[in-house]
Every structure is written in structure tokens, then in C-alpha cells.
Design an enzyme around this catalytic site. Structure first.
Site, mmCIF file in Angstrom:
data_model
loop_
_atom_site.group_PDB
_atom_site.id
_atom_site.type_symbol
_atom_site.label_atom_id
_atom_site.label_comp_id
_atom_site.label_asym_id
_atom_site.label_seq_id
_atom_site.Cartn_x
_atom_site.Cartn_y
_atom_site.Cartn_z
ATOM 1 C CE LYS A 165 -3.801 2.130 2.629
ATOM 2 N NZ LYS A 165 -4.330 2.245 4.064
ATOM 3 C CG HIS A 187 -5.591 2.389 12.385
ATOM 4 N ND1 HIS A 187 -4.603 3.570 12.187
ATOM 5 C CD2 HIS A 187 -4.809 1.122 11.788
ATOM 6 C CE1 HIS A 187 -3.888 3.312 11.661
ATOM 7 N NE2 HIS A 187 -3.870 1.975 10.925
ATOM 8 C CG HIS A 197 -0.416 2.359 14.087
ATOM 9 N ND1 HIS A 197 -0.843 1.057 14.223
ATOM 10 C CD2 HIS A 197 -0.303 2.607 12.557
ATOM 11 C CE1 HIS A 197 -1.192 0.560 13.141
ATOM 12 N NE2 HIS A 197 -1.065 1.158 12.235
ATOM 13 C CG ASP A 219 -2.181 -1.908 10.556
ATOM 14 O OD1 ASP A 219 -2.784 -0.940 10.579
ATOM 15 O OD2 ASP A 219 -0.770 -2.183 10.435
#
Length: 309
Positions: A176, A195, A251, A197
């Protein structure tokens, strides 16, 4: 004199963010450092990892060149409007419950295994793009399996336990590239909110504009740029497979007031039909803290903020 404006949301000192030197000849010490950081932070930076700096530099150069293209050329690899997959170029602009916005342009494409690569979504503006990304994918896969091996042994399991729990040779690696534009009003906009991952483990490099922050002990800690460093983020599926022994790193990404920022995370994740839950060896004497999920269902629930347990 006018008051200076910070270029991003300010974190605390980065001094405590874990850094692990993989060149240390004492592999046991390296493994213990990786395990400790994964238990306490769920994030750490590796240096002297063996991936050539020139390869990383070229990867970033090619990604930057793609985002400098005219919009119509970027749209040549756009994600189809009716696609249920992530692959392709897209712009993400959302508003959260507090009225703040997130804004970033993304390019997603799988880089491993070869059977899952769709070159339709790989930029064609440079003849080197494919070769560089394929070489980087091979290097990241080796690093990923080395780190998962140490984490498996840290759980008292055989070296391939976490890799096998994530799908073995069917584990997918998704590149990404994230383009964060400058933002003059940082109180209203950020690149990615707080959030974790949802995949297994993430490997992130970025350009020289700082922006990644880790959440630890109820405060935000700046993760400082290192040209040769790779930030490793333990994600939800390893947390779940370890039955909570390893932490899923919290993070966010902040933005700069005047400069664009780019980052290149690679997400190692199960195939959508793979079932992930606490590894059986870890729940013989301890109750499971998480229920097993087909990864497709887990992603749907988390993305839509629905209950998981």
C-alpha cells in the site's frame, strides 16, 4: 512575532520507541528484544535487517513518481467502482464522529504470492516498477518469516507456528502506498486515525517527513524517520493467534502543514477464506481469549465497527 505553527500533531519524545538491531551476532538477544517489544508495544523498528538501502530508496522513488503523475494517468490503475477488493488507486476522504476528517490517496496491489498478483493494478509509468517491487516483496517475505519465527519461539512453539497459523505458503503480502497531502488546519484533518491493523503483521517504510505515531502508556510517541529502518507493527491476527500474549500496535498517521508525506506499508495477511484464532497449543491450559474467525468475516466486522467477541 507570530506564533509558530506545529507541522503536525505533536507526540512525546521518540527516545523510548523500541529499536532492534538485527545485525547483533547474538540471535537469542535479538529474538528476546523482538518478543519484548511485541509484548509491550506491539511495534518496533528494525535496523541492519539485510534489505539493501538502495532497493528501499528505489522503491520510494518509484512510488513518489506515480503520485506525481497527472490524475488521468493514475486513474489508469484505479480500483473499479464495483470492486469488493482493495487493489487499485483510490482517494480516501472520511469524517469521524468528532467532525475531523481523514484524507489520503492510496495505491494497493498484492506483491506475493505470484498466483495472487494482478499486474493490472501495478503502475506502468516506469519499466523498473515491477522488478523493484518484486525484489522488495521477496526481501520482506524473508524478514517477515524471520520475525514470525522468533515470535513463535517466544510463545514456546516451533518456529513456523505463527506462519502456519496465518496460512503458511498462502500468506498474502499487500503493498500500500499512501500519499498524505499537506494540511494547513491540522485540528480538522489527519492522515489515519488511531487504530490497529487488522492483518497479521505490517512492515512500513516512509519518506523523510515524520508522521507515524505509536500509542503507548496513554500518550502518543513520535516514530522518527530512519532512512534504512523498517517499522514492524504487530497486527490483530498475531495478537489473536498468541491468545493476547502479543499486543496489536496502536498507531496513527499525522499530516504536515506544508509538505506531502508518503509511506509504504506491506501487510502480511491470511487468505480471505482462512480461519484464524488462538493457536491450539496455547489454549490447552488457558481459556481462549478470542473466538476463531474466517478472515473475510473478521475484516467485515472490524471495518464496519461491529462487535467481534
Amino acid at each position: 512575532m507570530a506564533e509558530s505553527v506545529p507541522s503536525k500533531f505533536q507526540g512525546t519524545s521518540p527516545v523510548d520507541f523500541p529499536i532492534v538491531d538485527l545485525s547483533n551476532p547474538n540471535e537469542d538477544l535479538v529474538a528476546r528484544a523482538v518478543v519484548k517489544a511485541s509484548e509491550t508495544w506491539g511495534m518496533f523498528q528494525v535496523v541492519n535487517h539485510g534489505i539493501p538501502i538502495e532497493l528501499m530508496r528505489r522503491l520510494k522513488e518509484l512510488g513518489t513518481e506515480f503520485f506525481e503523475l497527472p490524475e488521468e494517468e493514475k486513474e489508469a490503475v484505479a480500483r473499479p467502482a464495483d470492486s469488493t477488493d482493495l487493489e487499485g488507486y483510490t482517494t480516501d476522504y472520511k469524517k469521524d464522529g468528532e467532525g475531523r476528517k481523514t484524507w489520503a490517496d492510496h495505491l494497493f496491489h498484492r506483491v506475493w504470492p505470484l498466483s495472487r498478483i494482478n499486474y493490472r493494478f501495478w503502475p506502468k509509468n516506469s519499466p523498473d516498477y515491477r522488478e523493484v517491487n518484486e525484489e522488495y516483496a521477496r526481501e520482506i517475505k524473508k524478514l517477515s518469516e524471520k520475525i514470525m519465527g522468533w515470535l513463535s519461539e517466544g510463545l514456546g512453539l516451533h518456529r513456523d507456528a505463527l506462519k502456519e497459523g496465518l496460512g503458511g505458503e498462502k500468506v498474502e503480502y499487500l503493498m500500500k502506498i499512501i500519499f498524505y497531502p499537506p494540511c494547513p488546519k491540522l485540528e480538522l484533518l489527519y492522515g489515519a486515525p488511531h487504530h490497529t491493523d487488522l492483518n497479521g503483521i505490517t512492515f512500513l517504510i516512509a519518506d523523510e517527513v515524520d508522521g507515524l505515531q505509536a500509542f503507548q502508556d496513554n500518550k502518543w510517541v513520535d516514530v522518527k524517520y530512519d532512512e534504512s529502518g523498517i517499522v514492524v507493527i504487530i497486527a490483530d491476527q498475531i495478537k489473536r493467534m498468541s491468545n493476547g500474549r502479543y499486543k496489536s500496535g496502536e498507531h496513527r498517521a499525522t499530516m504536515d502543514t506544508v509538505r506531502t508525506r508518503l509511506s509504504w506499508p506491506v501487510f502480511a495477511e491470511p487468505n480471505l477464506d482462512h480461519v484464524v484464532g488462538p493457536l491450539p497449543e496455547l489454549v490447552l491450559d488457558n481459556p481462549p481469549k478470542f473466538k476463531p474467525y474466517v478472515y473475510r468475516e473478521y475484516k467485515f466486522l472490524k471495518v464496519n465497527k461491529l462487535p467481534l467477541e
